[in-house]
Structure formats: structure tokens, C-alpha cells
Design a protein around this motif. Sequence first.
Motif, PDB file in Angstrom:
ATOM      1  N   ARG A 200       0.717  -1.388   0.106  1.00  0.00           N
ATOM      2  CA  ARG A 200      -0.333  -0.318  -0.439  1.00  0.00           C
ATOM      3  C   ARG A 200       0.606   0.832   0.193  1.00  0.00           C
ATOM      4  O   ARG A 200       0.227   2.217  -0.783  1.00  0.00           O
ATOM      5  N   PHE A 201       2.504   1.144   0.470  1.00  0.00           N
ATOM      6  CA  PHE A 201       2.704   2.242  -0.185  1.00  0.00           C
ATOM      7  C   PHE A 201       4.700   1.904   0.505  1.00  0.00           C
ATOM      8  O   PHE A 201       4.574   0.617   0.518  1.00  0.00           O
ATOM      9  N   LEU A 202       5.267   3.334  -0.474  1.00  0.00           N
ATOM     10  CA  LEU A 202       6.517   2.981   0.043  1.00  0.00           C
ATOM     11  C   LEU A 202       7.850   4.345   1.054  1.00  0.00           C
ATOM     12  O   LEU A 202       6.589   4.656   0.360  1.00  0.00           O
ATOM     13  N   HIS A 203       8.104   3.598   1.603  1.00  0.00           N
ATOM     14  CA  HIS A 203       8.461   4.600   2.009  1.00  0.00           C
ATOM     15  C   HIS A 203       9.756   4.396   2.879  1.00  0.00           C
ATOM     16  O   HIS A 203      10.608   3.315   2.650  1.00  0.00           O
ATOM     17  N   SER A 204      10.768   5.793   2.019  1.00  0.00           N
ATOM     18  CA  SER A 204      11.981   5.183   1.704  1.00  0.00           C
ATOM     19  C   SER A 204      12.708   7.037   2.644  1.00  0.00           C
ATOM     20  O   SER A 204      12.253   7.591   2.634  1.00  0.00           O
ATOM     21  N   ASP A 205      14.065   6.446   3.223  1.00  0.00           N
ATOM     22  CA  ASP A 205      14.576   7.133   4.503  1.00  0.00           C
ATOM     23  C   ASP A 205      16.100   7.260   3.876  1.00  0.00           C
ATOM     24  O   ASP A 205      16.583   6.044   3.666  1.00  0.00           O
ATOM     25  N   ILE A 206      16.595   8.028   2.836  1.00  0.00           N
ATOM     26  CA  ILE A 206      18.071   8.260   2.127  1.00  0.00           C
ATOM     27  C   ILE A 206      18.963   9.183   2.770  1.00  0.00           C
ATOM     28  O   ILE A 206      18.388  10.228   2.536  1.00  0.00           O
ATOM     29  N   SER A 207      20.352   8.765   3.235  1.00  0.00           N
ATOM     30  CA  SER A 207      21.119   9.779   3.669  1.00  0.00           C
ATOM     31  C   SER A 207      22.083   9.021   2.721  1.00  0.00           C
ATOM     32  O   SER A 207      22.616   8.201   2.467  1.00  0.00           O
ATOM     33  N   GLY A 208      22.845  10.471   1.918  1.00  0.00           N
ATOM     34  CA  GLY A 208      23.996   9.880   1.015  1.00  0.00           C
ATOM     35  C   GLY A 208      24.443  11.096  -0.039  1.00  0.00           C
ATOM     36  O   GLY A 208      24.263  12.241   0.272  1.00  0.00           O
ATOM     37  N   SER A 209      24.945  11.081  -0.924  1.00  0.00           N
ATOM     38  CA  SER A 209      25.334  11.753  -1.732  1.00  0.00           C
ATOM     39  C   SER A 209      25.850  11.252  -2.803  1.00  0.00           C
ATOM     40  O   SER A 209      25.766  10.397  -3.376  1.00  0.00           O
ATOM     41  N   TYR A 210      25.432  12.708  -4.464  1.00  0.00           N
ATOM     42  CA  TYR A 210      25.606  11.639  -5.281  1.00  0.00           C
ATOM     43  C   TYR A 210      26.682  13.012  -6.368  1.00  0.00           C
ATOM     44  O   TYR A 210      26.419  14.113  -5.991  1.00  0.00           O
ATOM     45  N   PHE A 211      27.012  12.491  -7.219  1.00  0.00           N
ATOM     46  CA  PHE A 211      28.153  13.534  -8.187  1.00  0.00           C
ATOM     47  C   PHE A 211      27.978  12.831  -9.148  1.00  0.00           C
ATOM     48  O   PHE A 211      27.777  11.852 -10.115  1.00  0.00           O
ATOM     49  N   ASN A 212      27.748  13.267 -10.745  1.00  0.00           N
ATOM     50  CA  ASN A 212      27.712  13.499 -11.918  1.00  0.00           C
ATOM     51  C   ASN A 212      28.723  14.663 -12.878  1.00  0.00           C
ATOM     52  O   ASN A 212      28.073  15.161 -12.507  1.00  0.00           O
ATOM     53  N   SER A 213      29.515  14.299 -13.278  1.00  0.00           N
ATOM     54  CA  SER A 213      30.184  15.179 -13.829  1.00  0.00           C
ATOM     55  C   SER A 213      29.324  15.912 -15.454  1.00  0.00           C
ATOM     56  O   SER A 213      29.536  17.094 -15.174  1.00  0.00           O
TER      57      SER A 213
END
Lengths: 420, 520
Positions: A200-213
Motif C-alpha cells: 500500500r505504500f513505500l517509505h524510503s529514508d536516504i542519506s547520501g551523496s551523488y556526483f555526476n560530471s
Amino acid sequence: MIKFICEISAKRYCVTIIFIFSAINSYTQSIETWNHNGYNAFSTISLEGGYDSDGITSLLLNSFITGGFIDRETRLQSIPGDFSMRNFGARIDGNIDICFPSKLVKKDSLNLFLTYKYENEIAIDFQSDQYKLMFFGNEQFLEDTISLSNLRWNQWNLQSIGIGVYDLKSNNYITTNLYFGQHSRMRIDDGFLYTGTDGRFLHSDISGSYFNSDFNNKNRKSTTGIGLGLNGQYNVLKSNIKSDLIINVQNIGFIIWPKSNKKVSLEENYDFNGIEIRDVFSSELSIDSSATWLGIIDSNVVPTERVELLPTTISGQFRYKVNEKNSIDIVVSSRQINLWRPLFNIGWSHSLNEKLVFGMGIKYGGYGGINYKLRCVYDTQKRWTAGIYINYLQGFISSKGYGGHAGLSVRRRMNFNLEK
Amino acid sequence: MRSFFFFLIILLSTSCQREESSWDVDIVAPIAKVEIKITDLLPDSILGTDNNGGLFLSISTELINLNPDSIITLKDTTISNGYTLPPPLVALNIDPGFPFPILPSNLNLETGNNIEVKEAIVFSGIITAIMINPLETPLDVTYIIPKLTLANESFTITETLPPAENSNTPSVTERSFNLSNYHLDLTGDLGIASNILNQSLSVINSPSAESVLITNTDTVKFNLGFEDLSFQYARGYFGNTMISESSGLKLHDFNSIHSSSIELEEASLTLNISNGVGADFRLSDASYSAVNSLDNLALTFDNDDINGVINITRAINLGTEASPTEREIVLNESNSNIVELLSLAPDSLNMAFNLEINPLGNTSSSNDFIYRQNGISILGDLLVPLRMTVNDLSISDSLQFNFSSSDKVKWSDGEIILLIENSFPLDIELDIQLIESDLNNSTVLINNALISSCELNGLDCATAESEIRIPVSSTDIENLQNGGLLLINGTFSSEGEIILKPEYFIKIQAIIDANIIVGI
């Protein structure tokens, strides 16, 4: 040959969390000390490719390489243990070197050295949950949490052209290189995905980083960064007949990413229970699929030009000549790239005759664990030398083995009549 | 070692053109949600709530509005004046200052339906003058309409027409004038006529010009045109005119609600008839009907008042506006068959009638009047308390999904699960069909799936939950991606009489439980 490599890389750069065929550069495995047999010039073409892992079986990887449907059994073989991390790295690289005497270089034994190199490397760290999510879906996690912590992705695509000098007597060299490249990396330090009752639902909790040139540059063949660096090799014990201690350094330098790069830190808490349809009685429903993670990333990006260190590799090889026919190599390599652990090699080489050398060894580290290697070098004692290397053997001999890497190198010696 | 060569072969040959790798994953995830209330079906503007919290439908609309332009129709009028050398003269040399002998005359404004206008104030309109000079000398023209006045100044055109280039190319001068707010006295010289304006035209050879020869083939022309005249006030006799009118009131946009599915308890339609015109009128041959287009059914209102002749006397002139004469006719369940009509679940109410102005002739001695802000109107107020018994009320709708398909993700097999919360006191049977884009083939996805009614407990109704599983194959998904339609039909039924309330809702959440093929 170069065109071929480019096309392969374009194929591989499609998706995240994908296992892609490539290779580990052999200079992290062993360093060849070429015999020049009195010639004053040479050219070399090398092509190497492979992967290493402590969890992805060659059967699964071959399925990716050959294409087709990957059956459940094949995927089950590579499931990591519940709490252990799994590592996967893949690399392909090729280079063309030309070394010849030139009036630009005054010292007799020194030659002008021109190089072109292509390097393409992808590495992923993942856990059991992430693997299961990727290959089996989230149904098995109903009313349960999928850990996304410690998921890491790292990808480099570099092309370089270099100019320098090469000492034919010692095989020492140094080149200054101009780099063109792309880079992306992602890390989720802490995160989870929870699938609610009946989905019925999706719950996400994310701590992170992202880099793309350059996120907007869909053409992965193109380069978006430009950099400067050095490659070099130095034999510390060149006066010692019984042994060599060679230090090899690759890609010491920096690369500048243009403003089109994207670097974001994510602290996102995201609930999803379906796309809301407001005007249900309209004649045509249009579903907006723009609310994706990419949209979240875009909303956090501030364009800034960035300078970053190149992924440097430093290797040291100690070679001890036991007698005329046998020698022992110990190689230790370190690479300044995420997910890569120091690599240790120990090998034994045996000269069957003056033309043919056979070697074998064992390694630990890099993207994988213990693996085995074979090496065969044939020297015509005239103009040609060719080497075939299988640096990671397990994956080739067993479908349940981890890691496969092979390379081919051909060198042609020449004589230049140059009046200095 | 075999693997090694295999590896190299792959590397060197097949990697660039290999078959896509794929595997299957089992996905459970929400995809969409929707909440439906009565206000999603009907706009807020036509809904109201009574003291008991029950909804009622209130639709007010202007069925008829006849303004002065509809009652007094004036035709565009063109009048030609001019001068030609009278016979037996063949040619005449005229000196500077020579006046052409043109006598004053009347111009007659053409009206429709034998309307006789005595006086009027212009709301809008244009007068256009086209003046043609065939002589090679400038002409001074003065044109006056004495009884077309603005602030007691008569309408006057004064113009010097340039000379013709040569005998074959006359000069043409065109001028337009706005007549807004001009007062028209159309009674003529004696003050007893209708639709008549006096005019005078003076043409002289310009005093500063030279002598010129005029022949009997030369004509000095002055053409005058009245265009788009409309009045803000008019007085006269508006004729014995019959106007046939019809109008319709759209009740909803669903073309899927069948008749005989709703039994209403009460309803009313109030007709407010207003005569703001200083002339009597009569409504006759009226026909009021309710139409269900889907079932091709229509019923006519049965009521003595509206089925007979309705006479409305003239309004009272207050000097600057009219005091309308009004009449109210109420149709309800006690004096008409309105409940029966509305139980047809009509999508529109239609009316048609004849409206006769001055049915008894010129009883006002030509003192009929009309002000622009006052006309003849019929307002309809429909009031329907949404208290009803529902028997197999069918509402259908079609959905077309416009989603981008990806080669990397393909539906293999699975279900779409509908989790439904229903607070309506209505059982709903749901049917969903997938119609392929060619409209020739269809697949029944679910048939007669029940969405339970809320459970009535006194005045309260506890929300009921239902779950419907719709099996969906990969072929179904392909059909949807290729432009197929989902035809959704809900059949609503109540246990006895219900009162619809604004807080009632149906919440639907769609979840996929599917095996998906992921490709790289």
C-alpha cells in the motif's frame, strides 16, 4: 581498436546498479620489464579487460555479457550473506605507446615516449538486501525493510594522451598527460526502503551523496572534464643484478569538471502511495512520471566548476631472480579510488627457454578476494614480444568462481637511424 | 582456458551487438490513487447543503432573454441623394458659388416586423457618407438631418469635395460618424409619422473655384448609410410580432446514465417570467421536456399553467427605466410530473414556445417603449434534493493511459489490486473492459466485482473496505500502451431511500503485484 573500446563503454554505461563487463588494469598485477634486445625504438598495443568481485559469480557475469534471460538459479548463486558486503569492480583499458629516439631528447639512452590510453572503470559495493531488490524485487520484503545503507557506485571514464621520455636501459619513464573524462559516483551512507502491507505504500529514508560530471550529457562517449597528470616508472635497484624494485605511478594529477556537473548531498525522506489522479473523469489520463529521484537530485543541484584528483594508482614490484630460469615477483598496489582495497600479488616466473616465459601467482585484494593468475610471454628475440595474461583465473575455470581478467600485449621493436 | 577464449571472443566481437540481458523481479508497489466525491461528478456551483446535511442540486439559468435588439430590428439603410442636370439641359457652365438646386427630402428607416418607431436614443451605430464629385472643380457640401440631434445640435456634415482628376475619374470622399447617444425624432415634418427623418443637402461650386462646364452625364452623388443601429431607448408601436424561442439546460456531461435508475422524492422547477418591455406579450404553445439521450427517452412536463396560454402585461415606464411585470410559476411534485421527468436521469431539460408581442394590437396608441436594460426574460430555478432510491444506476467512463513505455521494463504477468474505501450508502458493481485501439476487440478484466456500501447505523454510515484483484497479462499492458481504452462501468444500487451527503467518498488505491522483466 580504440573505436571498439569506446563502443563497449557506451553499452555499459546505461544503468545504475548494473554489473558490467570490463577489466582490472594489469599494472596493478605485475609490471613487465621489457628486454629491448639492442633496438632503439618500440611500439606497444595492449588491451585488457575483466572484473573482480567477492560475490558475483562468473556465471552471472557471463549472462550479462552474452545477453538473454538470466534464470533464477544463476541469480541465487550470487546472493551475499545477510549482513556481509559484496564488492564488484569492472574495468577495461587499452593503450598504445610509441617510443623512439628524438633530437628533442639529448641523453643517449632516453627516447621520446608518446602514449594514448583509454580507461573505463565501474565499481559497486552492495549488500544482500540491495542484491535481492535488484534481482528478485521487493515482494519478498512485504512489511519489511530493505537496507540501502552502504550502497556505493563509482564510475570513471578517462582518455589520455601523454608525452614524455623513456629510458631503454632501465625501463624508467615519465609522461605528462592530458586527460578527458567523465565521472559519477553515488553513496548511500544510511538508508532503507520499507514496503507496507500489501504494497500500500513505500517509505524510503536516504542519506547520501551523488556526483555526476555531466548529468545532461546523454552521450557517454563524449568527455566532459579536462585534466592534467603524470605517469611514471622507476627502478630503484637498477644496479642490482639479482633483483629489481620498480615503482610505478599512474594518473597523478587533477581533472576539472565544468559547471554542468552535479554534486548533491541527499537527506531525503520519501513516502509514496501512488500517483494522485485528480481529474478522474477526464477523457484521457496523463500520468506524470517526473517525480523521480532524478527530479529530487536536480532540485538540489547548484552548478559549480570543480577540481578533483584523478584516480591515482601506485604500485611497487619487487622481483628476485632465483636463478637464470626462475624469478619471484611481489607486487603491492594501491589505488585512490573508492571501493578498491590494496592489492597484493605474489608470483613465480619460469623461463622454459630463451623465448618463452611462463608464470603463475596468487593475489588478494582489489575488488575481490583471493584469485589466481597465469602469465605467458613469448619473445622472438628479434622484433616481436607478445604477452598473454590471465590475472584472475577463477571466473574462467568455474561458473561459480569470482573474478575474471585477461589481457593481451604486443610489442614491436624497431631501429631508428637518427643523427643526434 | 576455454572460458578465457570465450571471454576474448565476447570482448572482441559480440559485446557491441549482444542480446539484451534480462531477468524477472516480483514487484509490489502502489501506482495510483484517486478519491471521488459528489463534487467530482457535479460542480460546486450547482450543489448546496440543507439543514440536515443532505445535498441538493440547485441550477439557476436564464432560459430566455430578449433584449431590445431582439424586439426592435432595424435594417441597414442606404439612401442616395444627388444632382443631375435636368432635361432638356445638355450642358451648363457654372460659376464659382453656384448652388445646385437640391430640395429637402425624407429618409425612411427600414424596420422589421412592421415596427413603427416614433423616437429613439441610439445605443450604437454608424452613419457613413460617400460623396462623389465628377466635376473638375471643388464642391462645398453641407448635409443636415435636423431631427437627429446630440445635445440639441443637429447632425451635420460639412465637406469640400476635391475636384475630379478628369472627366472619367471622379473624386470620391468617404466619411463615417458615430451615432451613439444621438436622439432620433422619427415623426417627420408633421410630428405624426413613424420611421421618418428629414434631411437637407446643399452643394455649391466652391466660391474660390473657377467656372466649369457640367453636362447631363455628370451626377454629383451623396450616398448615406446607417449601419448596425441599436437603441438604448425606443418608443412607438412594436408591432404584432410572433417570436419562436427554444432553449436547453444541460444537467450533466455523462452520456452513460440510464433512465429508470433513480427514484426521487421531490423536486421543483420555478419559472420567473419578467416583462420589462412597454408592450404586452403572450406565451403559447409551450413545450417543456426532459431528455435522456442515452436511452433516447423524453418526457414532457404536465402542468396546467405552462401548458396553457400565459399573458404578461406591459411594464410601467418610470422615465429612465421600466418597472417590469413579473410572474412566477412553480412546478413541483404536487402540481406536475417533474419527479417523474427527473427520474429519467435526464442529461438536459429543453423548452420551446411562441412569444407574441402586442397580441391585442396597438393598444398603447404607439406608446410602446423599451429600455436597453429591460427586456423579456424567463429564469429557471431547478431544485432537487438528492434524496432518492437508486436502482442499478449505471455510470460509465473510459480512460486512456498516456504513459511512455520502456524497453527496459516489461510486464510479464500479475495483478492490479484495487483497495477501495466506500462511504456512500451504495453498493457498486464494477465492470472493467479493455478495448483495443482498433475498437474491434475487447477483454473483460473484471465482471460484477462488488464494492460494498457503507454500513448504515442510524444517520451515520461506516466506511466499507473492498478489495478487487484484476488479473493483467502482458498482452493487456501492450494493448494499453498501444492506445487501448479502459472502459469502466459502475452500477449503483441503494437499499431503500438514501440522502447523499457532501462528505461521502470513494477512495481507490491501485497497487501492482506483478512479475516484471527488467532488461539491460
